[in-house]
Design an enzyme around this catalytic site. Sequence first.
Site, PDB file in Angstrom:
ATOM      1  N   LEU A 259       3.240  27.455  53.523  1.00 55.82           N
ATOM      2  CA  LEU A 259       4.130  26.880  53.638  1.00 55.82           C
ATOM      3  C   LEU A 259       5.258  26.955  54.699  1.00 55.82           C
ATOM      4  CD1 LEU A 259       6.992  26.528  51.821  1.00 55.82           C
ATOM      5  CD2 LEU A 259       7.194  28.985  51.257  1.00 55.82           C
TER       6      LEU A 259
ATOM      7  N   GLY B   3      30.253  33.319  46.699  1.00 56.07           N
ATOM      8  CA  GLY B   3      31.227  33.851  46.571  1.00 56.07           C
ATOM      9  C   GLY B   3      31.552  33.761  45.044  1.00 56.07           C
TER      10      GLY B   3
ATOM     11  N   HIS C 146      26.374  37.888  47.424  1.00 52.90           N
ATOM     12  CA  HIS C 146      25.191  37.845  49.263  1.00 52.90           C
ATOM     13  C   HIS C 146      23.761  37.972  48.915  1.00 52.90           C
ATOM     14  CE1 HIS C 146      27.972  34.836  50.977  1.00 52.90           C
ATOM     15  NE2 HIS C 146      28.901  35.643  51.438  1.00 52.90           N
TER      16      HIS C 146
ATOM     17  N   ASP D 291      24.832  27.160  48.092  1.00 52.06           N
ATOM     18  CA  ASP D 291      26.605  27.221  48.010  1.00 52.06           C
ATOM     19  C   ASP D 291      26.620  28.004  46.620  1.00 52.06           C
ATOM     20  OD1 ASP D 291      29.210  26.854  48.714  1.00 52.06           O
ATOM     21  OD2 ASP D 291      28.936  24.892  48.140  1.00 52.06           O
ATOM     22  N   GLY D 292      27.373  28.983  46.985  1.00 46.75           N
ATOM     23  CA  GLY D 292      28.398  29.556  45.426  1.00 46.75           C
ATOM     24  C   GLY D 292      28.019  31.051  45.445  1.00 46.75           C
TER      25      GLY D 292
HETATM   26  C1  FPP Z   1      27.626  29.983  50.853  1.00 51.99           C
HETATM   27  O1  FPP Z   1      28.090  30.439  49.585  1.00 51.99           O
HETATM   28  C2  FPP Z   1      26.614  30.686  50.812  1.00 51.99           C
HETATM   29  C3  FPP Z   1      26.362  31.209  52.867  1.00 51.99           C
HETATM   30  C4  FPP Z   1      27.500  30.968  54.366  1.00 51.99           C
HETATM   31  C5  FPP Z   1      25.534  32.316  53.001  1.00 51.99           C
HETATM   32  C6  FPP Z   1      24.266  32.445  52.260  1.00 51.99           C
HETATM   33  C7  FPP Z   1      23.437  33.161  52.179  1.00 51.99           C
HETATM   34  C8  FPP Z   1      22.592  34.165  51.667  1.00 51.99           C
HETATM   35  C9  FPP Z   1      22.089  33.036  50.491  1.00 51.99           C
HETATM   36  C10 FPP Z   1      22.208  34.784  51.485  1.00 51.99           C
HETATM   37  C11 FPP Z   1      20.705  34.816  51.493  1.00 51.99           C
HETATM   38  C12 FPP Z   1      20.062  34.678  52.736  1.00 51.99           C
HETATM   39  C13 FPP Z   1      18.940  35.509  53.507  1.00 51.99           C
HETATM   40  C14 FPP Z   1      18.111  34.133  54.296  1.00 51.99           C
HETATM   41  C15 FPP Z   1      18.689  36.355  53.242  1.00 51.99           C
HETATM   42  P1  FPP Z   1      29.793  30.708  49.527  1.00 51.99           P
HETATM   43  O2  FPP Z   1      29.533  31.934  49.862  1.00 51.99           O
HETATM   44  O3  FPP Z   1      30.872  29.860  50.399  1.00 51.99           O
HETATM   45  O4  FPP Z   1      30.221  30.284  47.991  1.00 51.99           O
HETATM   46  P2  FPP Z   1      31.145  30.189  47.983  1.00 51.99           P
HETATM   47  O5  FPP Z   1      31.610  28.754  48.066  1.00 51.99           O
HETATM   48  O6  FPP Z   1      31.255  30.410  46.560  1.00 51.99           O
HETATM   49  O7  FPP Z   1      32.411  31.190  48.253  1.00 51.99           O
END
Ligand code: FPP
Length: 246
Positions: A134, A26, A40, A23-24
């Site tokens: 893994l 954004g 991302h 998370d985080g």
């Molecule tokens: C949550 O942060 C993140 C996601 C919903 C997307 C997760 C994706 C990745 C980590 C990209 C790479 C992954 C792979 C498998 C290649 P958020 O966007 O909700 O962040 P925020 O809460 O700060 O807005």
Amino acid sequence: MTGTLTPTASGLGDGLHVAIIMDGNGRWARRRGLPRTAGHRAGGKAVRRAVEAAPEIGITTLTLYAFSADNWQRPAAEVGALMQLFERHLRDETPRLHDNQVRLSVIGRRDRLPPRLVQEIGTAERATRSGRRLHLRIAVDYSARQAIAATAARLASVPASLAGFTRQLNRTVHSVPAAPDVDLLIRTSGEQRLSDFLLWECAYAELHFTRRLWPDFNGDDLAAAVADFRHRERRFGGVSPRLAAV
Ligand code: FPP
């Protein structure tokens, strides 16, 4: 339902199963004046760091929450960018996963994913199936509640033991091999929620919350979380041997 829940054999030894709610992204991007998609992309680099660090610190199963069933509610442009990122990540990382003896499964539903991504998932899973260091599970279009409900529906007429239900749940989400219960669940960015992730498998998971935003998370952070976990006393509903002796 009868029987006890025994860990399912993954063929990867008996190291830890660590699950991470990444998370985080954004917020990481916003703090830099960048679009969310840049967060991302940076998150993708953090995925590589976590995968490389995991076997060194005793992790044999690593499950990463990349896209929840509820994430379809995000703006179409962000969803499209994420799907492209997953596809590119699988294509680019598969040779490295294979070389590092990492076996990949993408868990969750596949029927709503772009066909090119589904194809890439199949290619990556086949190419890495000999990996024994893994088991990397990436959750895409994943909902624990949906997975449990779908599994219950499949087993409705057959009385299942807890272990039998777990085996079927792994089949429902396409986890090959089946994964054992989660030992440690980590969530980054300071949020403290489960967000419909691995609700069944986390029955006795230890929880670790860090304020670090996912794109900043590195191998040292993962090692610190595991070191903290190793100091926890896990009683699984029993009593501490120290107290039992009193
Ligand atoms: C949550 O942060 C993140 C996601 C919903 C997307 C997760 C994706 C990745 C980590 C990209 C790479 C992954 C792979 C498998 C290649 P958020 O966007 O909700 O962040 P925020 O809460 O700060 O807005």
